[in-house]
Design a protein around this motif. Sequence first.
Motif, PDB file in Angstrom:
ATOM      1  N   GLN A  66       0.766  -1.205   0.014  1.00 55.04           N
ATOM      2  CA  GLN A  66       0.016   0.034  -0.207  1.00 55.04           C
ATOM      3  C   GLN A  66       0.621   1.333   0.169  1.00 55.04           C
ATOM      4  O   GLN A  66       0.585   2.259  -0.566  1.00 55.04           O
ATOM      5  N   ALA A  67       1.933   1.263   0.856  1.00 61.57           N
ATOM      6  CA  ALA A  67       2.792   2.584   0.986  1.00 61.57           C
ATOM      7  C   ALA A  67       3.511   2.822  -0.454  1.00 61.57           C
ATOM      8  O   ALA A  67       3.678   3.784  -0.897  1.00 61.57           O
ATOM      9  N   ALA A  68       3.984   1.776  -1.003  1.00 63.30           N
ATOM     10  CA  ALA A  68       4.668   1.962  -2.300  1.00 63.30           C
ATOM     11  C   ALA A  68       3.517   2.307  -3.535  1.00 63.30           C
ATOM     12  O   ALA A  68       3.969   3.279  -4.327  1.00 63.30           O
ATOM     13  N   VAL A 102       1.178   9.411  -5.666  1.00 62.36           N
ATOM     14  CA  VAL A 102       1.756  10.823  -5.416  1.00 62.36           C
ATOM     15  C   VAL A 102       2.512  11.313  -6.524  1.00 62.36           C
ATOM     16  O   VAL A 102       2.450  12.589  -7.009  1.00 62.36           O
ATOM     17  N   ALA A 103       3.404  10.592  -7.004  1.00 62.13           N
ATOM     18  CA  ALA A 103       4.153  10.963  -7.895  1.00 62.13           C
ATOM     19  C   ALA A 103       3.626  11.352  -9.217  1.00 62.13           C
ATOM     20  O   ALA A 103       4.029  12.550  -9.907  1.00 62.13           O
ATOM     21  N   ALA A 144       7.583  15.018  -8.229  1.00 63.16           N
ATOM     22  CA  ALA A 144       7.800  14.544  -6.820  1.00 63.16           C
ATOM     23  C   ALA A 144       9.450  14.124  -6.486  1.00 63.16           C
ATOM     24  O   ALA A 144      10.061  13.757  -7.133  1.00 63.16           O
ATOM     25  N   THR A 145       9.751  14.518  -5.444  1.00 69.45           N
ATOM     26  CA  THR A 145      11.183  14.155  -4.701  1.00 69.45           C
ATOM     27  C   THR A 145      11.029  13.339  -3.749  1.00 69.45           C
ATOM     28  O   THR A 145      10.459  13.603  -2.638  1.00 69.45           O
ATOM     29  N   PHE A 146      11.624  11.990  -3.673  1.00 71.26           N
ATOM     30  CA  PHE A 146      11.561  11.106  -2.736  1.00 71.26           C
ATOM     31  C   PHE A 146      12.721  10.981  -1.947  1.00 71.26           C
ATOM     32  O   PHE A 146      13.868  11.304  -2.461  1.00 71.26           O
TER      33      PHE A 146
END
Length: 237
Positions: free
Chosen positions: A215-217, A223-224, A234-236
């Motif tokens: 789910q997180a990935a 989001v990206a 987006a910057t991770f």
Amino acid sequence: MAPTARELARRTVRDGILAAARARLTAEGPAQLSLRAVARDVGLVSSAVYRYFPSRDDLLTALLVMDYDELGAAVEAADAAAGPDPGRRWVAGCRAVRTWSVAHPGDFALLYGSPVPGYVAPAETVAPASRTTLTLVRVVADALDGAPAGADGAGAGAGTGAAVGAVADGVATLRAAGIELPEEVLVRMLMAWTTVFGTISFELFGHYVGSVSDQAAYFDEVVARLADDLGFSATFG
């Protein structure tokens, strides 16, 4: 001026009532919230609880304000801690929304789930409810800083004008907060906002079972892609 012992005692009881109500939100859902049940949980008779919250609706309103403010504060803190880069701020803010929501599924259901029958949220909930949205919109405004919306610089879609007219109250709220964005960006931001919360809703209510294993990935991927659609990266990390 320091609060009196009486005021401190009243605050303690009120906080206990709200904590018990939050627990029941998770266990039973917002529609089942009962002042009598909450009173039993905190060891009070119903008449004592009514001195703090005259009705179920008053309790729901207090919960809404508390939850919106708590979520908004979490997103604002994440944004501030992320530094100046809008792409990093976007990721931090969106992740903060998900982190808070996963930790408080009952509260999320109250804020963004099915309406509670017979309850209409009063105007005092509007400002707390706007905190998260305004934080994310400011990130987008800083990221674009006059650049065209969309990764390809595309212009407004055929229905953009009508869409913005339909969300006139939201546009007025942004302008009152000193945020001016092109109509196309406003429409895309509305889509992004609903997608962020919709993705979390699907996760919390079990709609990704059998479809999404991480789910997180998956949320980070959403989001990206939303950032790309809004016109920045987006910057991770």
